[in-house]
Scaffold this motif. Sequence first.
Motif, PDB file in Angstrom:
ATOM      1  N   ALA A  26      -9.561   4.540   5.553  1.00  0.00           N
ATOM      2  CA  ALA A  26      -9.517   3.094   5.854  1.00  0.00           C
ATOM      3  C   ALA A  26     -10.497   2.298   5.002  1.00  0.00           C
ATOM      4  N   ALA A  27     -11.713   2.834   4.814  1.00  0.00           N
ATOM      5  CA  ALA A  27     -12.711   2.097   4.025  1.00  0.00           C
ATOM      6  C   ALA A  27     -12.254   1.946   2.585  1.00  0.00           C
ATOM      7  N   ALA A  28     -11.709   3.031   2.008  1.00  0.00           N
ATOM      8  CA  ALA A  28     -11.257   2.973   0.610  1.00  0.00           C
ATOM      9  C   ALA A  28     -10.053   2.055   0.460  1.00  0.00           C
ATOM     10  N   VAL A  29      -9.111   2.147   1.379  1.00  0.00           N
ATOM     11  CA  VAL A  29      -7.925   1.279   1.317  1.00  0.00           C
ATOM     12  C   VAL A  29      -8.347  -0.191   1.428  1.00  0.00           C
ATOM     13  N   SER A  30      -9.256  -0.467   2.346  1.00  0.00           N
ATOM     14  CA  SER A  30      -9.730  -1.848   2.496  1.00  0.00           C
ATOM     15  C   SER A  30     -10.406  -2.325   1.223  1.00  0.00           C
ATOM     16  N   ALA A  31     -11.178  -1.441   0.569  1.00  0.00           N
ATOM     17  CA  ALA A  31     -11.848  -1.811  -0.676  1.00  0.00           C
ATOM     18  C   ALA A  31     -10.836  -2.119  -1.774  1.00  0.00           C
ATOM     19  N   VAL A  32      -9.779  -1.306  -1.871  1.00  0.00           N
ATOM     20  CA  VAL A  32      -8.734  -1.551  -2.883  1.00  0.00           C
ATOM     21  C   VAL A  32      -8.104  -2.917  -2.653  1.00  0.00           C
ATOM     22  N   VAL A  33      -7.732  -3.187  -1.407  1.00  0.00           N
ATOM     23  CA  VAL A  33      -7.069  -4.454  -1.091  1.00  0.00           C
ATOM     24  C   VAL A  33      -7.997  -5.637  -1.378  1.00  0.00           C
ATOM     25  N   ARG A  34      -9.257  -5.493  -0.985  1.00  0.00           N
ATOM     26  CA  ARG A  34     -10.218  -6.578  -1.195  1.00  0.00           C
ATOM     27  C   ARG A  34     -10.435  -6.836  -2.676  1.00  0.00           C
ATOM     28  N   ARG A  35     -10.590  -5.765  -3.467  1.00  0.00           N
ATOM     29  CA  ARG A  35     -10.895  -5.941  -4.887  1.00  0.00           C
ATOM     30  C   ARG A  35      -9.693  -6.436  -5.678  1.00  0.00           C
ATOM     31  N   LEU A  36      -8.501  -6.241  -5.131  1.00  0.00           N
ATOM     32  CA  LEU A  36      -7.309  -6.808  -5.772  1.00  0.00           C
ATOM     33  C   LEU A  36      -6.928  -8.141  -5.134  1.00  0.00           C
ATOM     34  N   ASP A  37      -7.849  -8.670  -4.311  1.00  0.00           N
ATOM     35  CA  ASP A  37      -7.688 -10.002  -3.722  1.00  0.00           C
ATOM     36  C   ASP A  37      -6.453 -10.120  -2.842  1.00  0.00           C
ATOM     37  N   GLY A  38      -5.909  -8.984  -2.414  1.00  0.00           N
ATOM     38  CA  GLY A  38      -4.736  -9.026  -1.556  1.00  0.00           C
ATOM     39  C   GLY A  38      -3.491  -9.541  -2.243  1.00  0.00           C
ATOM     40  N   ILE A  39      -3.497  -9.609  -3.581  1.00  0.00           N
ATOM     41  CA  ILE A  39      -2.333 -10.112  -4.324  1.00  0.00           C
ATOM     42  C   ILE A  39      -1.176  -9.127  -4.128  1.00  0.00           C
ATOM     43  N   PRO A  40      -0.084  -9.549  -3.518  1.00  0.00           N
ATOM     44  CA  PRO A  40       1.001  -8.609  -3.214  1.00  0.00           C
ATOM     45  C   PRO A  40       1.474  -7.809  -4.429  1.00  0.00           C
ATOM     46  N   LEU A  41       1.708  -8.494  -5.555  1.00  0.00           N
ATOM     47  CA  LEU A  41       2.194  -7.781  -6.726  1.00  0.00           C
ATOM     48  C   LEU A  41       1.184  -6.745  -7.201  1.00  0.00           C
ATOM     49  N   LEU A  44       1.751  -2.664  -7.518  1.00  0.00           N
ATOM     50  CA  LEU A  44       1.573  -1.951  -8.775  1.00  0.00           C
ATOM     51  C   LEU A  44       0.579  -0.794  -8.641  1.00  0.00           C
ATOM     52  N   VAL A  45      -0.427  -0.989  -7.806  1.00  0.00           N
ATOM     53  CA  VAL A  45      -1.485   0.010  -7.692  1.00  0.00           C
ATOM     54  C   VAL A  45      -1.110   1.151  -6.747  1.00  0.00           C
ATOM     55  N   ALA A  46      -0.396   0.847  -5.666  1.00  0.00           N
ATOM     56  CA  ALA A  46      -0.117   1.857  -4.640  1.00  0.00           C
ATOM     57  C   ALA A  46       0.458   3.159  -5.196  1.00  0.00           C
ATOM     58  N   PRO A  47       1.411   3.128  -6.145  1.00  0.00           N
ATOM     59  CA  PRO A  47       1.957   4.402  -6.641  1.00  0.00           C
ATOM     60  C   PRO A  47       0.917   5.296  -7.311  1.00  0.00           C
ATOM     61  N   ARG A  48      -0.212   4.767  -7.704  1.00  0.00           N
ATOM     62  CA  ARG A  48      -1.248   5.591  -8.328  1.00  0.00           C
ATOM     63  C   ARG A  48      -1.800   6.648  -7.370  1.00  0.00           C
ATOM     64  N   LEU A  49      -1.542   6.476  -6.097  1.00  0.00           N
ATOM     65  CA  LEU A  49      -2.015   7.467  -5.127  1.00  0.00           C
ATOM     66  C   LEU A  49      -1.288   8.799  -5.268  1.00  0.00           C
ATOM     67  N   ARG A  50      -0.239   8.828  -6.089  1.00  0.00           N
ATOM     68  CA  ARG A  50       0.404  10.121  -6.368  1.00  0.00           C
ATOM     69  C   ARG A  50      -0.558  11.075  -7.069  1.00  0.00           C
ATOM     70  N   GLY A  51      -1.467  10.507  -7.889  1.00  0.00           N
ATOM     71  CA  GLY A  51      -2.376  11.349  -8.653  1.00  0.00           C
ATOM     72  C   GLY A  51      -3.841  11.134  -8.364  1.00  0.00           C
ATOM     73  N   LEU A  52      -4.163  10.105  -7.551  1.00  0.00           N
ATOM     74  CA  LEU A  52      -5.561   9.782  -7.257  1.00  0.00           C
ATOM     75  C   LEU A  52      -5.762   9.680  -5.751  1.00  0.00           C
ATOM     76  N   SER A  53      -6.919  10.096  -5.291  1.00  0.00           N
ATOM     77  CA  SER A  53      -7.267   9.831  -3.899  1.00  0.00           C
ATOM     78  C   SER A  53      -7.604   8.350  -3.756  1.00  0.00           C
ATOM     79  N   ALA A  54      -7.628   7.869  -2.512  1.00  0.00           N
ATOM     80  CA  ALA A  54      -7.956   6.459  -2.299  1.00  0.00           C
ATOM     81  C   ALA A  54      -9.367   6.149  -2.798  1.00  0.00           C
ATOM     82  N   ASP A  55     -10.328   7.063  -2.567  1.00  0.00           N
ATOM     83  CA  ASP A  55     -11.697   6.843  -3.051  1.00  0.00           C
ATOM     84  C   ASP A  55     -11.744   6.775  -4.565  1.00  0.00           C
ATOM     85  N   ARG A  56     -11.012   7.664  -5.220  1.00  0.00           N
ATOM     86  CA  ARG A  56     -10.995   7.677  -6.688  1.00  0.00           C
ATOM     87  C   ARG A  56     -10.322   6.416  -7.233  1.00  0.00           C
ATOM     88  N   LEU A  57      -9.320   5.939  -6.514  1.00  0.00           N
ATOM     89  CA  LEU A  57      -8.638   4.716  -6.934  1.00  0.00           C
ATOM     90  C   LEU A  57      -9.603   3.539  -6.926  1.00  0.00           C
TER      91      LEU A  57
END
Length: 502
Positions: free
Chosen positions: A30-45, A49-62
Amino acid sequence: AVAARSSAVRLFVERASAAVPGFALDSGNAAAVSAVVRRLDGIPLALELVAPRLRGLSADRLVERLDDRFTLPSAGGRGRPARQRTLQAMIDWSWEPLTEDERTVLRRLAAHPDGCAASAAEAVCADPGLPGPRVLDVVARLVDRSLVVREGERFRLLESVAAYCAERLAEAGELAMVCARAMEYYLGLAERADAELRGPGQCHWLERLDAETVNLRRVLDTALQTADAEAALRLVNAMAWYWFLRGRLAEARRSLHAALALDGGPPDARAAARGWLTGVELRIRPVGEVEPLTGVEDPALRARLLGFVGSGLYSAGRHAEGERLIAQSLAGSRANGDVWGEAAALAERAGHALAGDRPEAARADAERAAARFRSLGDAWGTLRATRPLALLADLDGDHTTALRLHRETLRVAEDLALWTEVADTLTWLGRTTLRTGDLREAERLYERALCVSSERSYTPGEIRAEIGLSRTARRRGDVTTAETHLCRALSKSRTLSTAEHP
């Protein structure tokens, strides 16, 4: 549960689970996911674009990889227009139709890491061909385009847009110029605030400096990185009183040390910074011999610094030294016609007289100090001068007057958001209430003092509140609870330096 209530988080998790079957929001990510969303300003697009990167990266690494945000979100995108395949392309698409004035203002706004007021936008973005009033017109158009966010009277860039504009600023060859403009603006702001913090605009300027904390830290960091001793010393000297009022002694100590570690700078500015640092150090840890405050050219400032250091010495238990410097501060302030400095010295001397069992001297000094502070419109000063009068009323057995005066100072401290003063006043209020026999109200006040102190990591306040709760429990006949509070107070006191003990 908090993260799950965010629509942006839900969108990210939905896209992530589509790319990585079984992915779900949980306590581990939850903390990592929240950080991703916050740092991308919640911009839907951007989230899509970023979500599929979880195929190869953990949320913390992302989260770690988001520093390279303009090359990261390139996964997927088949069937989308080219402008939607990367975050870089998405912002490019918004950048390209801008006018030259709009591009100029937008990239220069990136010099403010935490947004800015309209006056800062004008100062940093204006040019001979782009005067200040036109800058604000351009900012309004950028708000309409959703490239700038307006929050009350402040403007900020979304983090992704700010990162993009920082690159455009460097490409335009304007980085050094814009950083220099921002530095001069915020140095001037801090110096103006320093003067206003001792008058009727105190509350406004405390809030203004609160809002500019990140920008002011950036200015200090820049001055330190470029070894600009003059700018660093200007800033820390201007900010010292604000840090003290806000109880940010650790920040003050760190910043003053850093500025003084640079070579050079005006000798009188270095001397003033050493004076502020000495006063701060005395409130944090034991200090050996205190250097004479020589080298400070402004006599009014020198008298005020004598008072600041003298107060620190007295609080550290070095009463004779403290009283001597306060006497010098009072004499110097009177000689210079500095009413504020005189009032501050009188308020401090009132406390000394009260501790020395000289109530009439304490009353005379406190009343004179309160009158002077009121004439200046300094609410903090009035608070500090009123407290001895409340304590004197308490000692006289006039609990009604003592409670009224403590409540007045509590309102002032709360209005100014001076939380260490709030905690201390609640403790004094609790003590007087306890003397009236209202155990339930006294306990409530002490518990609130403990809560405020804990939230602000104000350990002396926690100790005083624990002692007050112990006294209340003992009066109630609950010896076990009284002992528990005393043990907590003792445990916390072991973490303090001698100077910090209540």
